[in-house]
Design a protein around this motif. Structure first.
Motif, PDB file in Angstrom:
ATOM      1  N   LEU A   1      -8.258  -0.379   3.680  1.00 15.55           N
ATOM      2  CA  LEU A   1      -8.188   0.981   3.151  1.00 15.55           C
ATOM      3  C   LEU A   1      -7.002   1.088   2.207  1.00 15.55           C
ATOM      4  O   LEU A   1      -5.966   0.458   2.418  1.00 15.55           O
ATOM      5  N   ASP A   2      -7.168   1.892   1.170  1.00 13.06           N
ATOM      6  CA  ASP A   2      -6.090   2.171   0.224  1.00 13.06           C
ATOM      7  C   ASP A   2      -5.779   3.661   0.302  1.00 13.06           C
ATOM      8  O   ASP A   2      -6.608   4.484  -0.077  1.00 13.06           O
ATOM      9  N   TYR A   3      -4.599   4.007   0.797  1.00  9.44           N
ATOM     10  CA  TYR A   3      -4.203   5.405   0.961  1.00  9.44           C
ATOM     11  C   TYR A   3      -3.393   5.913  -0.224  1.00  9.44           C
ATOM     12  O   TYR A   3      -2.665   6.896  -0.096  1.00  9.44           O
TER      13      TYR A   3
ATOM     14  N   GLU B   1     -12.472 -10.089   6.918  1.00  5.93           N
ATOM     15  CA  GLU B   1     -11.132 -10.247   6.353  1.00  5.93           C
ATOM     16  C   GLU B   1     -11.194 -10.797   4.939  1.00  5.93           C
ATOM     17  O   GLU B   1     -10.386 -10.412   4.078  1.00  5.93           O
ATOM     18  N   ARG B   2     -12.135 -11.679   4.672  1.00  7.56           N
ATOM     19  CA  ARG B   2     -12.300 -12.173   3.300  1.00  7.56           C
ATOM     20  C   ARG B   2     -12.675 -11.029   2.362  1.00  7.56           C
ATOM     21  O   ARG B   2     -12.211 -10.967   1.216  1.00  7.56           O
TER      22      ARG B   2
ATOM     23  N   PHE C   1      -9.289  -5.510  -1.719  1.00  7.31           N
ATOM     24  CA  PHE C   1      -8.036  -4.758  -1.636  1.00  7.31           C
ATOM     25  C   PHE C   1      -6.802  -5.622  -1.855  1.00  7.31           C
ATOM     26  O   PHE C   1      -5.702  -5.090  -2.012  1.00  7.31           O
ATOM     27  N   GLY C   2      -6.925  -6.936  -1.795  1.00  5.24           N
ATOM     28  CA  GLY C   2      -5.773  -7.814  -1.952  1.00  5.24           C
ATOM     29  C   GLY C   2      -4.915  -7.913  -0.711  1.00  5.24           C
ATOM     30  O   GLY C   2      -3.750  -8.298  -0.788  1.00  5.24           O
TER      31      GLY C   2
ATOM     32  N   TYR D   1      -8.158  -6.325  -7.860  1.00  2.00           N
ATOM     33  CA  TYR D   1      -8.834  -5.994  -6.608  1.00  2.00           C
ATOM     34  C   TYR D   1      -9.584  -4.675  -6.810  1.00  2.00           C
ATOM     35  O   TYR D   1      -8.978  -3.609  -6.850  1.00  2.00           O
ATOM     36  N   PRO D   2     -10.904  -4.723  -6.919  1.00  2.00           N
ATOM     37  CA  PRO D   2     -11.676  -3.574  -7.415  1.00  2.00           C
ATOM     38  C   PRO D   2     -11.727  -2.353  -6.514  1.00  2.00           C
ATOM     39  O   PRO D   2     -12.077  -1.281  -6.985  1.00  2.00           O
TER      40      PRO D   2
END
Length: 203
Positions: A63-65, A125-126, A132-133, A154-155
Motif C-alpha cells: 500500500l502507498d499512503y 511479495e514479488r 510498489f518497490g 513502480y507503477p
C-alpha cells in the motif's frame, strides 16, 4: 462484537503484548498493526501458537499512503508511506486476521519476507516489489513478476505518472520491440457545463 472476535482479540493481546501497536475491530474483522522490526517474529507466532493458529496466508499486498495523512492525526503509520498488509486464516479456529506493518524508510521501503512462514507469500511479495518497490529481505527470488524486466519505476506508487516514462512499440525495420520516450501529451479533461442564463434565479 461477537464472542469469537473478543476471544481472538484477547489471545492476540496476551500473546503479542507490547508488540501490538494497535488492534481494531471493524466490520466483523480484527486488524492489528506491528512494527517492521517485529513483523517476522509476530507472523511466525501467529502461525505456530495454537491459541491463534493462522496456518494459511490468504493475501499479501503493498500500500502507498502518500498524501493520506494530510493534516490528520488518526491515520495509521503516522506519516509513514509504504505498508504491507497480510490477510490470514485459521481453519482450525475459524477466524481471520488482517496484519499491517509500515516500512520505516520511505526512500527505500523494506519489510521482512514471510515466504519461510507461508510459501504462498512468494508471488504476493514479488508483486508488491514490482508495483510498489517494497523490498523483502529473505525472499528466495525477488524479481519483477508483472512488468517487463527493463521497466523503470513502480507503477502503483501514487507519484508514478499515469502515462509512465517510456512506451513500447514494434519496429518493423528493426524487427523487434523498441522502447521510446512517451509520446502521449498529458491533458486534463474538464467537463463543459452549459447552463441557461436564468439558471438558479428565483421565479
Amino acid at each position: 462484537m461477537s464472542a469469537k472476535l473478543e476471544t481472538l482479540s484477547q489471545n492476540l493481546q496476551s500473546q503479542l503484548g507490547e508488540r501490538l501497536k494497535s488492534l481494531k475491530i471493524a466490520l466483523g474483522e480484527v486488524t492489528i498493526e506491528v512494527a517492521a522490526a517485529d513483523y517476522l517474529g509476530v507472523m511466525q507466532e501467529l502461525r505456530d501458537t495454537p491459541a491463534l493458529g493462522f496456518e494459511e496466508l490468504i493475501d499479501l499486498c503493498g500500500l502507498d499512503y502518500l498524501g493520506y495523512a494530510d493534516g490528520r492525526e488518526d491515520v495509521p503509520g503516522k506519516g509513514k508511506r509504504f505498508a504491507v498488509v497480510s490477510h490470514l486464516l485459521s481453519v482450525a479456529n475459524n477466524w481471520r486476521l488482517r496484519v499491517r506493518t509500515f516500512a520505516e524508510d520511505d526512500g527505500f521501503p523494506v519489510v521482512a519476507s514471510v515466504v519461510n512462514v507461508w510459501n504462498g507469500a512468494n508471488w504476493f511479495e514479488r508483486e508488491a516489489f514490482d508495483l510498489f518497490g517494497i523490498v523483502f529481505p529473505g525472499h528466495p527470488d525477488l524479481r519483477r513478476i508483472l512488468t517487463d524486466y527493463g521497466f523503470i519505476g513502480y507503477p502503483f506508487r501514487k507519484d508514478f505518472p499515469v502515462s509512465g516514462y517510456v512506451e513500447m512499440r514494434y519496429d518493423p525495420e528493426e524487427g523487434r520491440v523498441v522502447y521510446q520516450p512517451v509520446t502521449i501529451e498529458p491533458r486534463e479533461n474538464t467537463p463543459r457545463i452549459v447552463r441557461e442564463e436564468s439558471y438558479g434565479d428565483a421565479a
